[in-house]
Scaffold this motif. Structure first.
Motif, PDB file in Angstrom:
ATOM      1  N   UNK A  77       0.817  -1.221   0.000  1.00 49.17           N
ATOM      2  CA  UNK A  77       0.000   0.000   0.000  1.00 49.17           C
ATOM      3  C   UNK A  77       0.846   1.265   0.000  1.00 49.17           C
ATOM      4  N   UNK A  78       1.971   1.229   0.726  1.00 50.02           N
ATOM      5  CA  UNK A  78       2.808   2.421   0.831  1.00 50.02           C
ATOM      6  C   UNK A  78       3.540   2.731  -0.467  1.00 50.02           C
ATOM      7  N   UNK A  79       3.522   1.788  -1.410  1.00 52.68           N
ATOM      8  CA  UNK A  79       4.237   1.989  -2.669  1.00 52.68           C
ATOM      9  C   UNK A  79       3.300   2.229  -3.846  1.00 52.68           C
ATOM     10  N   UNK A  80       2.033   2.439  -3.571  1.00 54.02           N
ATOM     11  CA  UNK A  80       1.055   2.642  -4.636  1.00 54.02           C
ATOM     12  C   UNK A  80       0.637   4.102  -4.657  1.00 54.02           C
ATOM     13  N   UNK A  81       0.768   4.721  -5.809  1.00 57.67           N
ATOM     14  CA  UNK A  81       0.288   6.074  -6.016  1.00 57.67           C
ATOM     15  C   UNK A  81      -1.112   5.983  -6.580  1.00 57.67           C
ATOM     16  N   UNK A  82      -2.101   6.349  -5.770  1.00 60.14           N
ATOM     17  CA  UNK A  82      -3.478   6.235  -6.194  1.00 60.14           C
ATOM     18  C   UNK A  82      -3.801   7.296  -7.238  1.00 60.14           C
ATOM     19  N   UNK A  83      -4.417   6.851  -8.301  1.00 56.74           N
ATOM     20  CA  UNK A  83      -4.703   7.744  -9.426  1.00 56.74           C
ATOM     21  C   UNK A  83      -5.967   7.284 -10.114  1.00 56.74           C
ATOM     22  N   UNK A  84      -6.960   8.147 -10.134  1.00 53.94           N
ATOM     23  CA  UNK A  84      -8.210   7.858 -10.821  1.00 53.94           C
ATOM     24  C   UNK A  84      -8.319   8.804 -12.007  1.00 53.94           C
ATOM     25  N   UNK A  85      -8.080   8.295 -13.206  1.00 54.59           N
ATOM     26  CA  UNK A  85      -8.023   9.136 -14.397  1.00 54.59           C
ATOM     27  C   UNK A  85      -9.380   9.723 -14.754  1.00 54.59           C
ATOM     28  N   UNK A  86     -10.466   9.179 -14.179  1.00 53.05           N
ATOM     29  CA  UNK A  86     -11.793   9.653 -14.539  1.00 53.05           C
ATOM     30  C   UNK A  86     -12.421  10.538 -13.460  1.00 53.05           C
ATOM     31  N   UNK A  87     -11.659  10.857 -12.415  1.00 56.14           N
ATOM     32  CA  UNK A  87     -12.223  11.657 -11.342  1.00 56.14           C
ATOM     33  C   UNK A  87     -11.679  13.074 -11.375  1.00 56.14           C
ATOM     34  N   UNK A  88     -12.322  13.924 -10.594  1.00 57.05           N
ATOM     35  CA  UNK A  88     -11.817  15.277 -10.421  1.00 57.05           C
ATOM     36  C   UNK A  88     -12.229  16.211 -11.543  1.00 57.05           C
ATOM     37  N   UNK A  89     -11.782  17.441 -11.417  1.00 60.47           N
ATOM     38  CA  UNK A  89     -12.078  18.451 -12.422  1.00 60.47           C
ATOM     39  C   UNK A  89     -10.799  19.098 -12.891  1.00 60.47           C
ATOM     40  N   UNK A  90     -10.947  20.246 -13.530  1.00 59.88           N
ATOM     41  CA  UNK A  90      -9.775  20.920 -14.070  1.00 59.88           C
ATOM     42  C   UNK A  90      -9.932  22.422 -13.949  1.00 59.88           C
ATOM     43  N   UNK A  91      -8.815  23.103 -14.066  1.00 60.74           N
ATOM     44  CA  UNK A  91      -8.782  24.558 -14.012  1.00 60.74           C
ATOM     45  C   UNK A  91      -7.931  25.048 -15.176  1.00 60.74           C
ATOM     46  N   UNK A  92      -8.481  25.997 -15.934  1.00 60.90           N
ATOM     47  CA  UNK A  92      -7.699  26.619 -17.003  1.00 60.90           C
ATOM     48  C   UNK A  92      -7.263  28.004 -16.550  1.00 60.90           C
ATOM     49  N   UNK A  93      -6.006  28.305 -16.784  1.00 57.29           N
ATOM     50  CA  UNK A  93      -5.473  29.603 -16.395  1.00 57.29           C
ATOM     51  C   UNK A  93      -4.794  30.261 -17.589  1.00 57.29           C
ATOM     52  N   UNK A  94      -4.673  31.571 -17.503  1.00 55.57           N
ATOM     53  CA  UNK A  94      -3.938  32.341 -18.508  1.00 55.57           C
ATOM     54  C   UNK A  94      -2.904  33.175 -17.780  1.00 55.57           C
ATOM     55  N   UNK A  95      -1.744  33.322 -18.407  1.00 55.10           N
ATOM     56  CA  UNK A  95      -0.708  34.150 -17.816  1.00 55.10           C
ATOM     57  C   UNK A  95       0.221  34.696 -18.881  1.00 55.10           C
ATOM     58  N   UNK A  96       1.000  35.681 -18.498  1.00 53.86           N
ATOM     59  CA  UNK A  96       1.972  36.273 -19.407  1.00 53.86           C
ATOM     60  C   UNK A  96       3.256  36.596 -18.668  1.00 53.86           C
ATOM     61  N   UNK A  97       4.380  36.394 -19.332  1.00 53.32           N
ATOM     62  CA  UNK A  97       5.679  36.697 -18.734  1.00 53.32           C
ATOM     63  C   UNK A  97       6.535  37.456 -19.747  1.00 53.32           C
ATOM     64  N   UNK A  98       7.422  38.268 -19.227  1.00 55.45           N
ATOM     65  CA  UNK A  98       8.391  38.966 -20.072  1.00 55.45           C
ATOM     66  C   UNK A  98       9.678  39.086 -19.286  1.00 55.45           C
ATOM     67  N   UNK A  99      10.707  39.644 -19.918  1.00 60.27           N
ATOM     68  CA  UNK A  99      11.978  39.808 -19.222  1.00 60.27           C
ATOM     69  C   UNK A  99      11.864  40.787 -18.064  1.00 60.27           C
ATOM     70  N   UNK A 100      10.870  41.674 -18.137  1.00 61.36           N
ATOM     71  CA  UNK A 100      10.744  42.689 -17.101  1.00 61.36           C
ATOM     72  C   UNK A 100       9.706  42.405 -16.045  1.00 61.36           C
ATOM     73  N   UNK A 101       8.953  41.343 -16.185  1.00 63.57           N
ATOM     74  CA  UNK A 101       7.928  41.080 -15.189  1.00 63.57           C
ATOM     75  C   UNK A 101       6.933  40.038 -15.654  1.00 63.57           C
ATOM     76  N   UNK A 102       5.741  40.104 -15.092  1.00 55.30           N
ATOM     77  CA  UNK A 102       4.706  39.128 -15.407  1.00 55.30           C
ATOM     78  C   UNK A 102       3.338  39.744 -15.152  1.00 55.30           C
ATOM     79  N   UNK A 103       2.330  39.162 -15.756  1.00 52.75           N
ATOM     80  CA  UNK A 103       0.956  39.570 -15.492  1.00 52.75           C
ATOM     81  C   UNK A 103       0.447  38.793 -14.281  1.00 52.75           C
TER      82      UNK A 103
END
Length: 208
Positions: A77-103
């Motif tokens: 049990x201690x060596x099993x990484x539980x993973x349910x590929x059909x569960x959960x939801x998702x989050x979409x994000x947007x971002x921007x980066x440049x040499x001088x900073x970020x949004x």
């Protein structure tokens, strides 16, 4: 026996690098872009804002985890990484980066990213002020996703005097923000207590 011979030749089993499918036209576009910008120096790239959207899921398993175990303990049990590929939801994000900073990192609410949403939630409140801070020479890097290149968004950029780079198709690997998404994914994945809900995931992404 074969494995030993491969090891003797300096070869080791590794996860394959994932790449996009490229046609001859895609390759030509990438090459033309590289040639056009090969002489650019730091001062040329400084006013460029690299932007992108990325989706993070609660059920993502990035296969980076490793466990130390003895022979015969694979199913402990201690060596099993539980993973349910059909569960959960998702989050979409947007971002921007440049040499001088970020949004700021913008978390997109449920639903598809339409051209109108892209203009009203991202271009107007986030990109336009950033362009004003950078001043003359500001250059927006966005890929060729449909909402980005829609007429309503192109018209907005034109009215605001915001120039966008001509970005070749199938060229995500040149966008440095991809490294930011990977760092964020690793950080979330390595947390002692992983996010359990979509809201917890969104909060964690903003914190990271």
């Amino acid at each position: 026996m074969v494995r030993n011979r491969l090891h003797e030749g300096g070869m080791r089993a590794r996860r394959p690098q994932v790449g996009v499918v490229l046609t001859a036209q895609h390759r030509a576009g990438r090459l033309a872009f590289a040639r056009e910008h090969r002489g650019w120096q730091i001062h040329h790239w400084r006013p460029v804002l690299f932007t992108d959207e990325s989706r993070f899921t609660l059920s993502t398993c990035d296969r980076r985890d490793r466990v130390w175990r003895r022979r015969g303990e694979r199913s402990a049990a201690c060596n099993i990484l539980q993973h349910d590929r059909f569960s959960g939801g998702s989050v979409m994000v947007w971002g921007g980066i440049s040499l001088g900073g970020r949004t700021a990192l913008h978390v997109l609410a449920r639903g598809s990213l339409t051209a109108i949403r892209y203009r009203d939630e991202i271009l107007r409140p986030l990109v336009r002020p950033y362009a004003g801070e950078v001043g003359p020479g500001f250059l927006l890097m966005q890929d060729n996703a449909r909402p980005h290149v829609a007429e309503v968004c192109q018209q907005f950029l034109q009215e605001e005097g915001i120039d966008a780079m001509d970005w070749p198709a199938r060229y995500p690997d040149l966008n440095p923000i991809e490294h930011i998404w990977d760092i964020m994914s690793r950080s979330i994945h390595q947390r002692h207590v992983a996010p359990q809900t979509v809201q917890e995931l969104a909060d964690a992404l903003v914190q990271v």
